[in-house]
Each structure stands twice: as structure tokens, then as C-alpha cells.
Enzyme design. Structure first.
Site, mmCIF file in Angstrom:
data_model
loop_
_atom_site.group_PDB
_atom_site.id
_atom_site.type_symbol
_atom_site.label_atom_id
_atom_site.label_comp_id
_atom_site.label_asym_id
_atom_site.label_seq_id
_atom_site.Cartn_x
_atom_site.Cartn_y
_atom_site.Cartn_z
ATOM 1 C CG ASP A 15 1.205 -1.540 -17.093
ATOM 2 O OD1 ASP A 15 1.901 -0.839 -16.351
ATOM 3 O OD2 ASP A 15 1.036 -2.768 -16.919
ATOM 4 C CG LEU A 16 7.513 -1.647 -18.915
ATOM 5 C CD1 LEU A 16 7.786 -1.713 -20.411
ATOM 6 C CD2 LEU A 16 8.635 -0.838 -18.229
ATOM 7 C CG ASP A 17 6.587 -3.791 -14.768
ATOM 8 O OD1 ASP A 17 7.567 -3.916 -15.517
ATOM 9 O OD2 ASP A 17 6.612 -3.119 -13.730
ATOM 10 C CB THR A 23 8.897 -6.921 -15.607
ATOM 11 O OG1 THR A 23 7.811 -6.168 -16.106
ATOM 12 C CG2 THR A 23 10.149 -6.639 -16.404
ATOM 13 C CE LYS A 51 0.165 -10.041 -12.561
ATOM 14 N NZ LYS A 51 -0.458 -10.948 -13.533
ATOM 15 N N GLY A 52 0.464 -3.338 -10.930
ATOM 16 C CA GLY A 52 0.143 -1.927 -11.150
ATOM 17 C C GLY A 52 0.307 -1.055 -9.920
ATOM 18 N NE ARG A 55 10.769 -0.051 -5.928
ATOM 19 C CZ ARG A 55 11.821 0.669 -6.331
ATOM 20 N NH1 ARG A 55 12.749 1.029 -5.467
ATOM 21 N NH2 ARG A 55 11.956 1.001 -7.605
ATOM 22 C CB SER A 120 5.258 2.104 -16.233
ATOM 23 O OG SER A 120 5.826 1.247 -15.270
ATOM 24 C CB ALA A 121 3.300 1.869 -11.003
ATOM 25 C CB SER A 122 8.183 0.371 -13.067
ATOM 26 O OG SER A 122 9.515 0.019 -12.779
ATOM 27 C CG ASN A 124 13.523 -0.536 -11.269
ATOM 28 O OD1 ASN A 124 14.604 -0.025 -10.973
ATOM 29 N ND2 ASN A 124 12.765 -1.147 -10.362
ATOM 30 C CE LYS A 151 -0.310 2.423 -14.119
ATOM 31 N NZ LYS A 151 0.252 1.367 -14.966
ATOM 32 C CD GLU A 175 -2.493 -0.892 -16.432
ATOM 33 O OE1 GLU A 175 -2.273 -2.049 -16.009
ATOM 34 O OE2 GLU A 175 -1.810 0.073 -16.079
ATOM 35 C CG ASP A 176 -0.428 -6.458 -16.385
ATOM 36 O OD1 ASP A 176 -0.312 -5.231 -16.131
ATOM 37 O OD2 ASP A 176 0.238 -7.341 -15.810
HETATM 38 C C1 BG6 Z 1 4.244 -1.840 -11.731
HETATM 39 C C2 BG6 Z 1 4.147 -3.288 -11.347
HETATM 40 O O1 BG6 Z 1 4.378 -1.723 -13.110
HETATM 41 O O2 BG6 Z 1 5.383 -1.228 -11.109
HETATM 42 C C3 BG6 Z 1 4.123 -3.421 -9.824
HETATM 43 O O3 BG6 Z 1 2.973 -3.836 -11.893
HETATM 44 C C4 BG6 Z 1 5.331 -2.726 -9.236
HETATM 45 O O4 BG6 Z 1 4.107 -4.788 -9.504
HETATM 46 C C5 BG6 Z 1 5.370 -1.277 -9.684
HETATM 47 O O5 BG6 Z 1 5.292 -2.773 -7.810
HETATM 48 C C6 BG6 Z 1 6.599 -0.527 -9.168
HETATM 49 O O6 BG6 Z 1 7.750 -1.051 -9.757
HETATM 50 P P1 BG6 Z 1 9.222 -0.695 -9.313
HETATM 51 O O7 BG6 Z 1 10.067 -1.204 -10.450
HETATM 52 O O8 BG6 Z 1 9.311 0.809 -9.182
HETATM 53 O O9 BG6 Z 1 9.482 -1.358 -8.008
HETATM 54 MG MG MG Z 2 1.288 -4.107 -15.414
#
Ligand code: BG6
Ligand code: MG
Length: 224
Positions: A15-17, A23, A51-52, A55, A120-122, A124, A151, A175-176
């Protein structure tokens, strides 16, 4: 040095964040700012549940806590506003923000021939990996731009394992977030909880940060 059973390919899915970079605090700040503009607040304990989580699902949970109802169109605008604040913060990140132990562990895993993927779910993740100079460590990147289910659904990790060509039972997830540990369990993978055990039920091992785990301990999770 190669691992004791080289014929058994192992993969680590990170996982990243909150695992490789901090982040999670930027997400919290941006969501808090959004909630405050809507006239309410939420606690750090509530934030743990974000977390995880992707958005739009995070926004739904926050609006629910505040007892606020919005149309789908309004939600798009709110999520875009939060992301604008968040991106302004991550655009200033540097390699100094990589969490303790991450670089050493990634280097040591590569030296052992262990494959590495991002899970990662992000949406970004590429900005964050570039800003913190981590991109080159990854054999595969699976993030919020390529998965459809948030997730605790295991999609993000299953895709990572498939891209690396490693069976699920030889994968270790870092994972956090509880949602991420649950995703690893649902994907029949091993997991290392990074953070407090009480927030990360069901992991195979717990560490405060990645400096507390060695490649040997990681290998022993899948080769017994
Ligand atoms: C996860 C974070 O890695 O990414 C969440 O733990 C976040 O808090 C999710 O909502 C989505 O991120 P982003 O950058 O696409 O808004
Ligand atoms: Mg995380």
C-alpha cells in the site's frame, strides 16, 4: 544472496499512503477542511475508517457522519475540491517524506529477487511516487486508476499478483488500514500490519514501521 527456495517466487504488495509515505495526514487535513466548510467535523478515530477507502466512498462516509445529503453532481464537486487541496500538498512532497525503513527494505527485497507491486486505492499514486523518487522500485503499479472496487475488495492485490505472475499464497501485503488487511485476507494473501494492532485486526505480523522487518522474516511468512 537469494532466498532459500528460489524456485518459489515471492511478491510483496505495498500500500502507499501510510505505509511508504505519510500522505495519510494530508488526506486527513483535506477531508477535515472539506467537512469544516460544510459545517461539521470528524475525529481521528473516524478518520481511521477512511484509510484505504477510495475517494468517493470516503466522501459518502464523511457526509454520513455529518448528516449531510448531497446529489451525485454535488458530490463530484466536493470530491474535486478535496482533491485540489490534497494535490497542492502532495505536489510539495520530497524524498525526505518516505517513511523510515522503506528504502532499505525495497532495496533488500530487490536484491533478493523478490517482486514488488504497488496496491493503492489512490488515483494520485504516480505523483506521490515521482515526488518521493520511489517509482523505480516497482515491477507493477496497481492504483485507483485501474481498479473498480475499493478495498476491502481484494481486486487491487489480485491484479498486482497477476501482473507479477505470483500465486496469491506467495504474496505478502503491507498495509496501514483495516480495509487493506481485510482485502489481503479476502485475496488469500499474507499481510503485515503497519501501525497499531488494534486498528489492523487479522494481520500475520505487526510493525510500527518498515524498519522493523527484515527480508528473512518476510520470506518466513510464506515459506515454512
Ligand atoms: C488510499 C487512502 O490510499 O487512497 C485513502 O488511504 C484515500 O485515504 C484513497 O481516500 C484514494 O486516494 P485519492 O488520492 O485517489 O483521493
Ligand atoms: Mg494506506
Amino acid at each position: 544472496m537469494q532466498n532459500n527456495l528460489p524456485e518459489k517466487q515471492i511478491a510483496c504488495l505495498f500500500d502507499l499512503d501510510g505505509v511508504l509515505v505519510d500522505t495519510a495526514v494530508y488526506h486527513y487535513k483535506a477531508w477535515k477542511q472539506l467537512a469544516n466548510t460544510l459545517g461539521f467535523d470528524f475525529t481521528e478515530a473516524q478518520n481511521e475508517h477512511l484509510k484505504g477507502v477510495n475517494r468517493m466512498r470516503s466522501l459518502d462516509m464523511i457526509l454520513d457522519w455529518g448528516g449531510v445529503e448531497k446529489t451525485e453532481k454535488e458530490k463530484e464537486v466536493l470530491a474535486a475540491q478535496k482533491n485540489e487541496w490534497y494535490v497542492a500538498m502532495i505536489n510539495k512532497m520530497t524524498a525526505a517524506e518516505v517513511l523510515p525503513g522503506s528504502i532499505d527494505l525495497l532495496e533488500n527485497l530487490r536484491a533478493e529477487g523478490i517482486k514488488i507491486a504497488l496496491g493503492s486505492a489512490s488515483k494520485n499514486s504516480s505523483t506521490i511516487l515521482e515526488r518521493t523518487q520511489l517509482t523505480h522500485f516497482f515491477d507493477a503499479i496497481v492504483d485507483g486508476n485501474v481498479v473498480s472496487k475499493s478495498k476491502p475488495d481484494p481486486e487491487v492485490f489480485i491484479k498486482g499478483a497477476e501482473l507479477l505472475g505470483v500465486p496469491a499464497e506467495n504474496c505478502i501485503v503491507f498495509e496501514d488500514a483495516q480495509a487493506g488487511i481485510d482485502a489481503a485476507l479476502a485475496g488469500h494473501m499474507k499481510s503485515v500490519g503497519v501501525g497499531e494492532e488494534e486498528n489492523l485486526k487479522g494481520a500475520d505480523l505487526y510493525v510500527k514501521n518498515l524498519s522493523q522487518i527484515s527480508v528473512k522474516e518476510i520470506i518466513s511468512l510464506v515459506i515454512r
